[in-house]
Design a protein around this motif. Sequence first.
Motif, PDB file in Angstrom:
ATOM      1  N   GLY A  17       0.817  -1.218   0.000  1.00  0.00           N
ATOM      2  CA  GLY A  17       0.000   0.000   0.000  1.00  0.00           C
ATOM      3  C   GLY A  17       0.845   1.259   0.000  1.00  0.00           C
ATOM      4  N   CYS A  18       2.141   1.101  -0.213  1.00  0.00           N
ATOM      5  CA  CYS A  18       3.009   2.290  -0.239  1.00  0.00           C
ATOM      6  C   CYS A  18       2.572   3.205  -1.384  1.00  0.00           C
ATOM      7  CB  CYS A  18       4.473   1.890  -0.391  1.00  0.00           C
ATOM      8  SG  CYS A  18       4.870   1.160  -1.974  1.00  0.00           S
ATOM      9  N   THR A  19       2.917   4.481  -1.235  1.00  0.00           N
ATOM     10  CA  THR A  19       2.526   5.456  -2.258  1.00  0.00           C
ATOM     11  C   THR A  19       3.385   5.286  -3.503  1.00  0.00           C
ATOM     12  OG1 THR A  19       1.990   6.945  -0.462  1.00  0.00           O
ATOM     13  CG2 THR A  19       2.141   7.934  -2.662  1.00  0.00           C
ATOM     14  N   ARG A  20       4.684   5.068  -3.289  1.00  0.00           N
ATOM     15  CA  ARG A  20       5.570   4.846  -4.445  1.00  0.00           C
ATOM     16  C   ARG A  20       6.780   4.036  -4.008  1.00  0.00           C
ATOM     17  NH1 ARG A  20       6.814  10.983  -4.210  1.00  0.00           N
ATOM     18  NH2 ARG A  20       8.750  11.042  -3.047  1.00  0.00           N
ATOM     19  N   VAL A  21       7.468   3.506  -5.022  1.00  0.00           N
ATOM     20  CA  VAL A  21       8.693   2.751  -4.766  1.00  0.00           C
ATOM     21  C   VAL A  21       9.847   3.444  -5.480  1.00  0.00           C
ATOM     22  CG1 VAL A  21       7.433   0.572  -4.596  1.00  0.00           C
ATOM     23  CG2 VAL A  21       8.444   1.243  -6.782  1.00  0.00           C
ATOM     24  N   ASN A  22      11.045   3.237  -4.957  1.00  0.00           N
ATOM     25  CA  ASN A  22      12.268   3.699  -5.621  1.00  0.00           C
ATOM     26  C   ASN A  22      12.978   2.501  -6.225  1.00  0.00           C
ATOM     27  OD1 ASN A  22      11.882   6.237  -4.634  1.00  0.00           O
ATOM     28  ND2 ASN A  22      13.502   6.121  -3.090  1.00  0.00           N
ATOM     29  N   LEU A  23      13.272   2.577  -7.499  1.00  0.00           N
ATOM     30  CA  LEU A  23      14.093   1.561  -8.141  1.00  0.00           C
ATOM     31  C   LEU A  23      15.497   2.114  -8.258  1.00  0.00           C
ATOM     32  CD1 LEU A  23      11.675   0.548 -11.035  1.00  0.00           C
ATOM     33  CD2 LEU A  23      11.765  -0.329  -8.687  1.00  0.00           C
ATOM     34  N   GLY A  24      16.505   1.308  -7.940  1.00  0.00           N
ATOM     35  CA  GLY A  24      17.885   1.768  -8.054  1.00  0.00           C
ATOM     36  C   GLY A  24      18.661   0.883  -9.010  1.00  0.00           C
ATOM     37  N   THR A  25      19.126  -0.252  -8.501  1.00  0.00           N
ATOM     38  CA  THR A  25      19.920  -1.197  -9.298  1.00  0.00           C
ATOM     39  C   THR A  25      19.216  -1.569 -10.600  1.00  0.00           C
ATOM     40  OG1 THR A  25      20.841  -2.073  -7.256  1.00  0.00           O
ATOM     41  CG2 THR A  25      20.992  -3.487  -9.205  1.00  0.00           C
ATOM     42  N   ALA A  26      17.911  -1.798 -10.525  1.00  0.00           N
ATOM     43  CA  ALA A  26      17.183  -2.239 -11.730  1.00  0.00           C
ATOM     44  C   ALA A  26      17.304  -1.217 -12.850  1.00  0.00           C
ATOM     45  CB  ALA A  26      15.710  -2.487 -11.391  1.00  0.00           C
ATOM     46  N   ALA A  27      17.314   0.069 -12.490  1.00  0.00           N
ATOM     47  CA  ALA A  27      17.389   1.112 -13.527  1.00  0.00           C
ATOM     48  C   ALA A  27      18.734   1.060 -14.242  1.00  0.00           C
ATOM     49  CB  ALA A  27      17.173   2.478 -12.897  1.00  0.00           C
ATOM     50  N   LEU A  28      19.729   0.456 -13.592  1.00  0.00           N
ATOM     51  CA  LEU A  28      21.069   0.362 -14.184  1.00  0.00           C
ATOM     52  C   LEU A  28      21.265  -0.968 -14.907  1.00  0.00           C
ATOM     53  CD1 LEU A  28      23.046   1.636 -11.058  1.00  0.00           C
ATOM     54  CD2 LEU A  28      21.915   2.961 -12.848  1.00  0.00           C
ATOM     55  N   GLU A  29      20.666  -2.044 -14.359  1.00  0.00           N
ATOM     56  CA  GLU A  29      20.960  -3.387 -14.873  1.00  0.00           C
ATOM     57  C   GLU A  29      19.878  -3.966 -15.781  1.00  0.00           C
ATOM     58  OE1 GLU A  29      22.039  -5.951 -11.632  1.00  0.00           O
ATOM     59  OE2 GLU A  29      23.759  -4.709 -11.082  1.00  0.00           O
TER      60      GLU A  29
ATOM     61  N   VAL B  17      12.553  -1.734 -16.346  1.00  0.00           N
ATOM     62  CA  VAL B  17      12.213  -0.458 -15.690  1.00  0.00           C
ATOM     63  C   VAL B  17      11.311   0.378 -16.598  1.00  0.00           C
ATOM     64  CG1 VAL B  17      13.184   1.721 -14.834  1.00  0.00           C
ATOM     65  CG2 VAL B  17      14.181  -0.465 -14.142  1.00  0.00           C
ATOM     66  N   ALA B  18      11.627   0.415 -17.908  1.00  0.00           N
ATOM     67  CA  ALA B  18      10.773   1.169 -18.842  1.00  0.00           C
ATOM     68  C   ALA B  18       9.355   0.592 -18.827  1.00  0.00           C
ATOM     69  CB  ALA B  18      11.362   1.099 -20.252  1.00  0.00           C
TER      70      ALA B  18
ATOM     71  N   ARG C 233      28.451  -1.195  -6.572  1.00  0.00           N
ATOM     72  CA  ARG C 233      28.988  -1.397  -7.923  1.00  0.00           C
ATOM     73  C   ARG C 233      28.673  -0.225  -8.833  1.00  0.00           C
ATOM     74  NH1 ARG C 233      27.090  -7.332  -9.616  1.00  0.00           N
ATOM     75  NH2 ARG C 233      27.451  -8.248  -7.568  1.00  0.00           N
ATOM     76  N   ASP C 234      29.641   0.124  -9.682  1.00  0.00           N
ATOM     77  CA  ASP C 234      29.417   1.203 -10.640  1.00  0.00           C
ATOM     78  C   ASP C 234      28.337   0.811 -11.642  1.00  0.00           C
ATOM     79  OD1 ASP C 234      31.242   2.759  -9.420  1.00  0.00           O
ATOM     80  OD2 ASP C 234      32.797   2.593 -10.944  1.00  0.00           O
ATOM     81  N   GLY C 235      27.565   1.824 -12.051  1.00  0.00           N
ATOM     82  CA  GLY C 235      26.439   1.514 -12.943  1.00  0.00           C
ATOM     83  C   GLY C 235      26.205   2.552 -14.020  1.00  0.00           C
ATOM     84  N   GLY C 236      27.270   3.252 -14.430  1.00  0.00           N
ATOM     85  CA  GLY C 236      27.107   4.153 -15.579  1.00  0.00           C
ATOM     86  C   GLY C 236      27.046   5.617 -15.197  1.00  0.00           C
ATOM     87  N   ASP C 237      26.868   6.434 -16.227  1.00  0.00           N
ATOM     88  CA  ASP C 237      26.905   7.882 -16.052  1.00  0.00           C
ATOM     89  C   ASP C 237      25.542   8.442 -15.643  1.00  0.00           C
ATOM     90  OD1 ASP C 237      28.211  10.588 -16.540  1.00  0.00           O
ATOM     91  OD2 ASP C 237      26.438  10.701 -17.829  1.00  0.00           O
ATOM     92  N   LEU C 238      25.563   9.318 -14.634  1.00  0.00           N
ATOM     93  CA  LEU C 238      24.330   9.910 -14.116  1.00  0.00           C
ATOM     94  C   LEU C 238      23.494  10.560 -15.221  1.00  0.00           C
ATOM     95  CD1 LEU C 238      22.463  11.164 -11.945  1.00  0.00           C
ATOM     96  CD2 LEU C 238      24.213  12.930 -11.593  1.00  0.00           C
ATOM     97  N   TYR C 239      24.128  11.434 -16.020  1.00  0.00           N
ATOM     98  CA  TYR C 239      23.323  12.257 -16.934  1.00  0.00           C
ATOM     99  C   TYR C 239      22.836  11.466 -18.150  1.00  0.00           C
ATOM    100  CZ  TYR C 239      24.589  15.841 -13.728  1.00  0.00           C
ATOM    101  OH  TYR C 239      24.714  16.558 -12.559  1.00  0.00           O
ATOM    102  N   GLU C 240      23.617  10.454 -18.580  1.00  0.00           N
ATOM    103  CA  GLU C 240      23.125   9.586 -19.669  1.00  0.00           C
ATOM    104  C   GLU C 240      21.907   8.785 -19.191  1.00  0.00           C
ATOM    105  OE1 GLU C 240      26.326   7.081 -21.032  1.00  0.00           O
ATOM    106  OE2 GLU C 240      27.540   8.828 -21.590  1.00  0.00           O
TER     107      GLU C 240
ATOM    108  N   ARG D 271      17.909   8.933 -20.466  1.00  0.00           N
ATOM    109  CA  ARG D 271      17.171   7.742 -20.901  1.00  0.00           C
ATOM    110  C   ARG D 271      15.868   7.585 -20.106  1.00  0.00           C
ATOM    111  NH1 ARG D 271      19.696   3.130 -18.465  1.00  0.00           N
ATOM    112  NH2 ARG D 271      17.803   2.856 -17.253  1.00  0.00           N
ATOM    113  N   LEU D 272      15.967   7.754 -18.786  1.00  0.00           N
ATOM    114  CA  LEU D 272      14.778   7.580 -17.939  1.00  0.00           C
ATOM    115  C   LEU D 272      13.746   8.665 -18.225  1.00  0.00           C
ATOM    116  CD1 LEU D 272      16.715   6.626 -14.727  1.00  0.00           C
ATOM    117  CD2 LEU D 272      15.010   5.165 -15.855  1.00  0.00           C
TER     118      LEU D 272
END
Length: 249
Positions: A106-118, A123-124, A152-159, A163-164
């Motif tokens: 019943g949470c209002t929203r979730v945060n995805l982290g690793t999935a957005a990178l891997e 995620v889309a 673990r590194d997961g790419g460039d913030l602004y790229e 995309r997101l």
Amino acid sequence: MTAPTPAATPRRLELLPAVDVRDGQAVRLVHGESGSETSYGDPLAAALTWQRAGAEWLHLVDLDAAFGTGDNRERIAEVARAMDIKVELSGGIRDDDTLAAALATGCTRVNLGTAALETPEWVAKVIAEHGDRIAVGLDVRGTTLRGRGWTRDGGDLYETLARLDAEGCARYVVTDIAKDGTLKGPNLELLRNVCAATDKPVVASGGVSSLDDLRAIAALVPEGVEGAIVGKALYAGAFTLEEALVAVR
Ligand SMILES: O=C(O)c1ccccc1NCC(=O)[C@H](O)[C@H](O)COP(=O)(O)O
């Protein structure tokens, strides 16, 4: 004569007190590092304390799920369900099963982290399905994203942000890992830069140490900052949540 348009009410910074759960306990880490825990006891008691103090949001993190050292699914669900306020849930949400369990609290929203990178395709897909119930956590060292519990590194913030944005991501939770849990103040420059790179709202996380830090983040609301997560400062007694709510009013 046409009636004058009423002036828009300036938006107020939302505050999200944090409850990070490790091994069933509310803890705070330094730089998000496993093993740097300070324990603050029962997570439900902490969450209820913030709710009673007037919080409108709770930022609730399953650190074991984020690190891959198990999970606190039952405990997290118990806390989320007990709240009358909005809950943002984070940590280890990486596939259909973990997303369904998170949303079912019943949470209002979730945060995805690793999935957005891997797993960007997944995620889309879930952004398209769930809209603003999905936020993405952009956890950075410098401008390099970090996943898997920030290990673990997961790419460039602004790229990744571009995309997101193109995929319709509704909001970003931005953490400077170098600041997180340190009480060294937020990275205002990072927040400004991210706001300049996206039209979507940004939630600031990591490093808040004082009411002045919160006022400085609140000054970025016109640039796109919507909220601020506060963890260590509240647990360490640097200020009370009541004082924080007044400071950003
Ligand atoms: O949110 C996560 O998924 C996460 C993963 C691994 C380590 C830490 C993680 N989150 C930490 C938080 O969200 C903190 O509660 C928040 O940044 C507050 O920081 P602070 O005010 O500096 O204590």
